[in-house]
Design a protein around this motif. Structure first.
Motif, PDB file in Angstrom:
ATOM      1  N   GLN A  24       0.890  -1.287   0.153  1.00 49.77           N
ATOM      2  CA  GLN A  24       0.108   0.018  -0.092  1.00 49.77           C
ATOM      3  C   GLN A  24       0.958   1.355   0.025  1.00 49.77           C
ATOM      4  OE1 GLN A  24      -1.344   2.215   2.824  1.00 49.77           O
ATOM      5  NE2 GLN A  24       0.294   1.318   4.513  1.00 49.77           N
ATOM      6  N   ALA A  25       2.005   1.420   0.689  1.00 46.14           N
ATOM      7  CA  ALA A  25       2.872   2.665   0.629  1.00 46.14           C
ATOM      8  C   ALA A  25       3.282   2.982  -0.693  1.00 46.14           C
ATOM      9  CB  ALA A  25       3.965   2.321   1.682  1.00 46.14           C
ATOM     10  N   ARG A  26       3.714   1.939  -1.372  1.00 40.73           N
ATOM     11  CA  ARG A  26       4.464   2.124  -2.778  1.00 40.73           C
ATOM     12  C   ARG A  26       3.253   2.549  -3.646  1.00 40.73           C
ATOM     13  NH1 ARG A  26       8.407  -1.459  -6.280  1.00 40.73           N
ATOM     14  NH2 ARG A  26       9.006   0.188  -7.642  1.00 40.73           N
ATOM     15  N   ILE A  27       2.345   1.708  -3.630  1.00 44.46           N
ATOM     16  CA  ILE A  27       0.969   2.227  -4.539  1.00 44.46           C
ATOM     17  C   ILE A  27       0.505   3.533  -4.114  1.00 44.46           C
ATOM     18  CG2 ILE A  27      -1.491   1.918  -5.220  1.00 44.46           C
ATOM     19  CD1 ILE A  27      -0.783  -1.300  -4.374  1.00 44.46           C
ATOM     20  N   LEU A  28       0.404   4.032  -3.034  1.00 48.25           N
ATOM     21  CA  LEU A  28      -0.068   5.353  -2.412  1.00 48.25           C
ATOM     22  C   LEU A  28       1.078   6.441  -3.267  1.00 48.25           C
ATOM     23  CD1 LEU A  28      -1.425   5.070   0.881  1.00 48.25           C
ATOM     24  CD2 LEU A  28      -2.682   5.878  -1.097  1.00 48.25           C
ATOM     25  N   ALA A  29       2.496   6.207  -3.173  1.00 48.77           N
ATOM     26  CA  ALA A  29       3.458   7.118  -3.472  1.00 48.77           C
ATOM     27  C   ALA A  29       3.367   7.228  -4.928  1.00 48.77           C
ATOM     28  CB  ALA A  29       4.610   6.575  -2.946  1.00 48.77           C
ATOM     29  N   THR A  30       3.132   6.180  -5.754  1.00 48.10           N
ATOM     30  CA  THR A  30       3.294   6.059  -7.080  1.00 48.10           C
ATOM     31  C   THR A  30       1.849   6.879  -7.757  1.00 48.10           C
ATOM     32  OG1 THR A  30       4.507   3.967  -7.278  1.00 48.10           O
ATOM     33  CG2 THR A  30       3.021   4.655  -9.223  1.00 48.10           C
ATOM     34  N   ALA A  62      -0.859   0.149 -10.359  1.00 49.58           N
ATOM     35  CA  ALA A  62      -0.987   1.642  -9.696  1.00 49.58           C
ATOM     36  C   ALA A  62      -0.844   2.631 -10.744  1.00 49.58           C
ATOM     37  CB  ALA A  62      -0.100   1.876  -8.701  1.00 49.58           C
ATOM     38  N   VAL A  63       0.212   2.407 -11.843  1.00 54.19           N
ATOM     39  CA  VAL A  63       0.465   3.395 -12.702  1.00 54.19           C
ATOM     40  C   VAL A  63      -0.824   3.609 -13.771  1.00 54.19           C
ATOM     41  CG1 VAL A  63       1.725   3.795 -15.118  1.00 54.19           C
ATOM     42  CG2 VAL A  63       2.929   3.221 -12.751  1.00 54.19           C
ATOM     43  N   ASN A  64      -1.362   2.240 -14.373  1.00 57.98           N
ATOM     44  CA  ASN A  64      -2.493   2.494 -15.149  1.00 57.98           C
ATOM     45  C   ASN A  64      -3.685   3.047 -14.314  1.00 57.98           C
ATOM     46  OD1 ASN A  64      -0.978   1.391 -17.459  1.00 57.98           O
ATOM     47  ND2 ASN A  64      -1.228  -0.867 -16.612  1.00 57.98           N
ATOM     48  N   PRO A  93      -2.079   4.970 -23.975  1.00 54.76           N
ATOM     49  CA  PRO A  93      -2.079   4.531 -22.870  1.00 54.76           C
ATOM     50  C   PRO A  93      -0.601   3.774 -22.399  1.00 54.76           C
ATOM     51  CG  PRO A  93      -4.181   4.016 -23.449  1.00 54.76           C
ATOM     52  CD  PRO A  93      -3.711   4.710 -24.637  1.00 54.76           C
ATOM     53  N   LYS A  94      -0.033   3.268 -23.577  1.00 53.94           N
ATOM     54  CA  LYS A  94       1.134   2.567 -23.330  1.00 53.94           C
ATOM     55  C   LYS A  94       2.398   3.739 -23.357  1.00 53.94           C
ATOM     56  CE  LYS A  94       1.859  -1.443 -23.724  1.00 53.94           C
ATOM     57  NZ  LYS A  94       1.374  -2.362 -22.701  1.00 53.94           N
ATOM     58  N   ALA A  95       2.161   4.482 -24.203  1.00 54.18           N
ATOM     59  CA  ALA A  95       3.210   5.621 -24.174  1.00 54.18           C
ATOM     60  C   ALA A  95       3.233   6.266 -22.944  1.00 54.18           C
ATOM     61  CB  ALA A  95       3.034   6.610 -25.235  1.00 54.18           C
ATOM     62  N   ALA A  96       1.873   6.651 -22.451  1.00 50.91           N
ATOM     63  CA  ALA A  96       2.035   7.338 -21.204  1.00 50.91           C
ATOM     64  C   ALA A  96       2.594   6.338 -19.925  1.00 50.91           C
ATOM     65  CB  ALA A  96       0.296   7.660 -20.557  1.00 50.91           C
ATOM     66  N   GLU A  97       2.185   5.198 -19.896  1.00 47.59           N
ATOM     67  CA  GLU A  97       2.763   4.239 -18.951  1.00 47.59           C
ATOM     68  C   GLU A  97       4.454   4.040 -19.071  1.00 47.59           C
ATOM     69  OE1 GLU A  97       2.307  -0.396 -17.458  1.00 47.59           O
ATOM     70  OE2 GLU A  97       1.571   0.129 -19.538  1.00 47.59           O
ATOM     71  N   ILE A  98       4.876   4.132 -20.303  1.00 49.04           N
ATOM     72  CA  ILE A  98       6.329   4.165 -20.298  1.00 49.04           C
ATOM     73  C   ILE A  98       7.084   5.475 -20.014  1.00 49.04           C
ATOM     74  CG2 ILE A  98       8.147   4.017 -22.142  1.00 49.04           C
ATOM     75  CD1 ILE A  98       6.600   1.893 -23.624  1.00 49.04           C
ATOM     76  N   VAL A 142       5.753   7.422 -17.600  1.00 48.09           N
ATOM     77  CA  VAL A 142       5.644   7.571 -16.118  1.00 48.09           C
ATOM     78  C   VAL A 142       6.540   6.704 -15.596  1.00 48.09           C
ATOM     79  CG1 VAL A 142       3.964   7.112 -14.496  1.00 48.09           C
ATOM     80  CG2 VAL A 142       3.258   8.407 -16.224  1.00 48.09           C
ATOM     81  N   LEU A 143       6.700   5.261 -16.092  1.00 46.82           N
ATOM     82  CA  LEU A 143       7.720   4.561 -15.438  1.00 46.82           C
ATOM     83  C   LEU A 143       9.021   4.952 -15.522  1.00 46.82           C
ATOM     84  CD1 LEU A 143       6.098   1.140 -16.624  1.00 46.82           C
ATOM     85  CD2 LEU A 143       6.175   1.887 -14.546  1.00 46.82           C
ATOM     86  N   HIS A 144       9.456   5.593 -16.549  1.00 42.28           N
ATOM     87  CA  HIS A 144      10.833   6.161 -16.610  1.00 42.28           C
ATOM     88  C   HIS A 144      10.926   7.368 -16.025  1.00 42.28           C
ATOM     89  CE1 HIS A 144      14.839   6.360 -18.754  1.00 42.28           C
ATOM     90  NE2 HIS A 144      14.546   7.418 -18.879  1.00 42.28           N
ATOM     91  N   HIS A 145      10.200   8.577 -16.182  1.00 41.98           N
ATOM     92  CA  HIS A 145      10.429   9.752 -15.658  1.00 41.98           C
ATOM     93  C   HIS A 145       9.898  10.045 -14.405  1.00 41.98           C
ATOM     94  CE1 HIS A 145      12.445  11.284 -19.128  1.00 41.98           C
ATOM     95  NE2 HIS A 145      11.660  10.722 -19.878  1.00 41.98           N
ATOM     96  N   LEU A 146       8.947   9.384 -14.029  1.00 42.86           N
ATOM     97  CA  LEU A 146       8.244   9.827 -12.595  1.00 42.86           C
ATOM     98  C   LEU A 146       8.632   8.625 -11.790  1.00 42.86           C
ATOM     99  CD1 LEU A 146       4.673  10.948 -13.377  1.00 42.86           C
ATOM    100  CD2 LEU A 146       6.820  12.322 -13.048  1.00 42.86           C
ATOM    101  N   GLU A 147       8.922   7.299 -12.135  1.00 42.81           N
ATOM    102  CA  GLU A 147       9.010   6.099 -11.271  1.00 42.81           C
ATOM    103  C   GLU A 147      10.605   5.902 -11.279  1.00 42.81           C
ATOM    104  OE1 GLU A 147       7.133   4.878  -8.935  1.00 42.81           O
ATOM    105  OE2 GLU A 147       5.965   6.617  -9.663  1.00 42.81           O
ATOM    106  N   GLY A 148      11.426   6.440 -12.306  1.00 40.39           N
ATOM    107  CA  GLY A 148      12.843   6.262 -12.281  1.00 40.39           C
ATOM    108  C   GLY A 148      13.309   4.498 -12.903  1.00 40.39           C
TER     109      GLY A 148
END
Length: 195
Positions: A25-31, A74-76, A127-132, A134-140
């Motif tokens: 839950q903590a990681r999901i909330l942060a993401t 969580a990202v999606n 959606p796929k481009a947004a996910e990629i 977010v994973l790269h730039h916001l989640e590292g």
């Protein structure tokens, strides 16, 4: 010896789900908060994710779910929230969680506006481009990690990131060019030739 002692009831789906909830839950909330910009929306994402798992109980083996599943979900779901919000509430009204309390009001407003514009642009992406993105730039995440998670090649991730960054740059620069025009139409006294 009673019947329930001889034949204890089987564990329900709720026990493993509850363990997973507290574990992730903590990681999901942060993401979700990083993506949506709202702690309230992040909580909605968290609860939606686990409600979906609960509803899928006939096909679910909760112990088999890995951390990557929860992160990707969580990202999606957060991107879904952005898309839904685009149709309901003006994104400019949503505060940016990255707001620095020590900055000037103009800097804070500019960051908040930019954060809202970025969220709106993400909601308009494939959606796929947004996910990629977010994973790269916001989640590292690295390109290799994203490729492994999505079951694609590193080069597809790299090309998608490049194209997405270009689209977002164009979109944000268009917004920046339009913002002064919109502000001058809405605010008397800001038009050329007035005092």
């Amino acid at each position: 010896m009673t019947l329930t002692e001889m034949h204890p009831p089987p564990p329900t789906i709720l026990e493993p789900l509850e363990r997973l909830y507290w574990q992730h839950q903590a990681r999901i909330l942060a993401t979700a908060c990083r993506i949506t910009g709202s702690p309230r929306d992040a909580e909605d994402v968290l609860h939606s994710l686990f409600l979906r798992l609960l509803r899928r109980e006939d096909r679910l083996a909760p112990e088999a779910l890995e951390a990557a599943y929860f992160h990707r979900a969580a990202v999606n779901l957060s991107l879904d929230v952005l898309r839904a919000r685009r149709e309901q509430v003006p994104l400019e009204a949503v505060p940016d969680p990255m707001d620095r309390s020590g900055s000037t009001p103009d800097e804070a407003r500019r960051r908040r506006d930019l954060g809202g514009q970025l969220r709106q642009a993400l909601a308009e992406l494939n959606p796929k481009a947004a996910e990629i993105f977010v994973l790269h730039h916001l989640e590292g995440w690295s390109n290799k990690e994203i490729a492994r998670l999505l079951g694609t090649s590193w080069s597809v991730v790299a090309v998608t990131l490049h194209r997405t960054r270009s689209r977002l740059r164009r979109r944000l620069s268009e917004s920046a060019r339009l913002a002064p025009r919109v502000a001058s139409r809405q605010t008397p006294g800001l038009q050329a030739g007035t005092d």
